[in-house]
Design an enzyme around this catalytic site. Structure first.
Site, PDB file in Angstrom:
ATOM      1  N   ILE A  44       0.850  -1.185   0.000  1.00  0.00           N
ATOM      2  CA  ILE A  44       0.000   0.000   0.000  1.00  0.00           C
ATOM      3  C   ILE A  44       0.887   1.237   0.000  1.00  0.00           C
ATOM      4  O   ILE A  44       1.800   1.356   0.821  1.00  0.00           O
ATOM      5  CB  ILE A  44      -0.909   0.017   1.237  1.00  0.00           C
ATOM      6  CG1 ILE A  44      -1.819  -1.222   1.248  1.00  0.00           C
ATOM      7  CG2 ILE A  44      -1.723   1.299   1.302  1.00  0.00           C
ATOM      8  CD1 ILE A  44      -2.426  -1.520   2.604  1.00  0.00           C
ATOM      9  N   LYS A  45       0.595   2.157  -0.918  1.00  0.00           N
ATOM     10  CA  LYS A  45       1.339   3.415  -0.992  1.00  0.00           C
ATOM     11  C   LYS A  45       0.401   4.559  -0.629  1.00  0.00           C
ATOM     12  O   LYS A  45      -0.648   4.740  -1.253  1.00  0.00           O
ATOM     13  CB  LYS A  45       1.902   3.634  -2.399  1.00  0.00           C
ATOM     14  CG  LYS A  45       2.623   4.971  -2.564  1.00  0.00           C
ATOM     15  CD  LYS A  45       2.889   5.277  -4.026  1.00  0.00           C
ATOM     16  CE  LYS A  45       3.520   6.662  -4.179  1.00  0.00           C
ATOM     17  NZ  LYS A  45       3.635   7.088  -5.585  1.00  0.00           N
ATOM     18  N   VAL A  46       0.769   5.326   0.389  1.00  0.00           N
ATOM     19  CA  VAL A  46      -0.021   6.484   0.799  1.00  0.00           C
ATOM     20  C   VAL A  46       0.905   7.679   1.016  1.00  0.00           C
ATOM     21  O   VAL A  46       2.130   7.538   1.089  1.00  0.00           O
ATOM     22  CB  VAL A  46      -0.826   6.218   2.099  1.00  0.00           C
ATOM     23  CG1 VAL A  46      -1.932   5.205   1.853  1.00  0.00           C
ATOM     24  CG2 VAL A  46       0.097   5.758   3.221  1.00  0.00           C
TER      25      VAL A  46
END
Length: 307
Positions: free
Chosen positions: A203-205
């Site tokens: 997950i990239k945030v």
């Protein structure tokens, strides 16, 4: 295989051996291989922001092969890009670095308060090009979010069936959110949870601020005294929101900034239990020598070689 990598792979027990092998490839490659940390070079900005805004500060970046070279020489875990950039260099760098094919992209040629990316690549393209993973962007908060979630579900199912890992860019954005709300603590944590629930392996945030956007969420944060004053505490909460740390969460590098600010953010990611960074403009907009030195410093922080 290190103990840490084995531990991370154990979180994905429902996945087939091919997918877990490709997650292992990402975790075992480059300078940080085996540590459980990731530094990935993403170069989708030419599509997302335009070529001059992306590459004019360092004109070598107009050449797709340059980014393969930079990722390799810096010791990155992987290189992520849209179809065109991957195709333009893959034959020259066969098997030298794990690749992530970005399967949807969005341009800025018109104002769009509720963004919806176009699907610009396929799982079949990723297999043809020897990629280890596919990437997909969702915009929680956009009025088109349900369509994106459904697209991601279908693409994720196909990718996993084919033994590929799934990386999700989860960027809150849309007319229902204020600009400050796009990086609000409650909203970023929610975006990470949504990506995890949609089956993301990685997950990239964006890094969250201490702002709380949603009134209902703000009441809970304050009543439960959730620690969010420092950036490290906020990173920890985002990781906690991603299945209590049982999903790999990495953080966007954002627009180019000064080194001290960036390194302080990396320390906060490390100290908060984040799994690493995905760094585009802060790397490829510098001359290659400076970019390699910069990325090596980031990796040194994640490896615990620097305080």
């Amino acid at each position: 295989m290190t103990e840490r990598v084995c531990e991370i792979l154990s979180w994905y027990e429902s996945d087939n051996p091919g997918t877990r092998t490709n997650i292992a490839r990402l975790l075992n490659h480059g300078r940080l291989g085996g540590t459980g940390k990731l530094v990935i070079l993403p170069v989708d900005q030419g599509f997302e922001h335009g070529p001059a805004r992306s590459f004019a500060p360092n004109p070598a970046g107009y050449d797709p092969e340059y980014h393969y070279q930079l990722a390799l020489e810096a010791g990155c875990n992987a290189y992520a890009a849209p179809l065109g950039f991957i195709e333009a260099g893959v034959s020259k760098f066969l098997g030298e670095i794990p690749l992530i094919l970005k399967l949807n992209n969005h341009d800025v040629l018109h104002d769009e308060k509720d963004p919806l990316s176009s699907v610009t690549g396929s799982v079949r393209d990723a297999l043809r090009l020897g990629c280890s993973a596919v990437g997909f962007t969702i915009y929680p908060g956009s009025s088109h979010s349900n369509q994106m979630y459904e697209q991601l579900r279908a693409i994720g199912e196909e990718a996993k069936d084919c033994g590929l890992a799934l990386v999700v860019w989860s960027y809150p954005r849309g007319s229902a959110l204020s600009k400050e709300g796009e990086t609000a603590m409650d909203v970023v944590a929610y975006a990470a949870q949504i990506a995890a629930q949609l089956g993301a392996h990685i997950i990239k945030v964006k890094l969250p601020s201490a702002h709380l956007e949603q009134a209902a969420a703000k009441k809970v944060y304050e009543a439960e005294q959730v620690p969010i004053k420092t950036l490290a505490e906020r990173v920890k909460h985002v990781v906690q929101s991603s299945f209590d740390g049982r999903r790999i969460v990495i953080f966007s590098g954002g627009a180019k900034s000064d080194e001290k600010t960036f390194f302080d953010e990396v320390r906060a990611i490390r100290d908060g239990g984040g799994f690493g960074s995905i760094i585009g403009r802060n790397s490829f907009q510098r001359p290659k020598g400076d970019a390699i030195k910069f990325l090596n410093s980031v990796m040194g922080l994640y490896a615990g070689e620097q305080a």
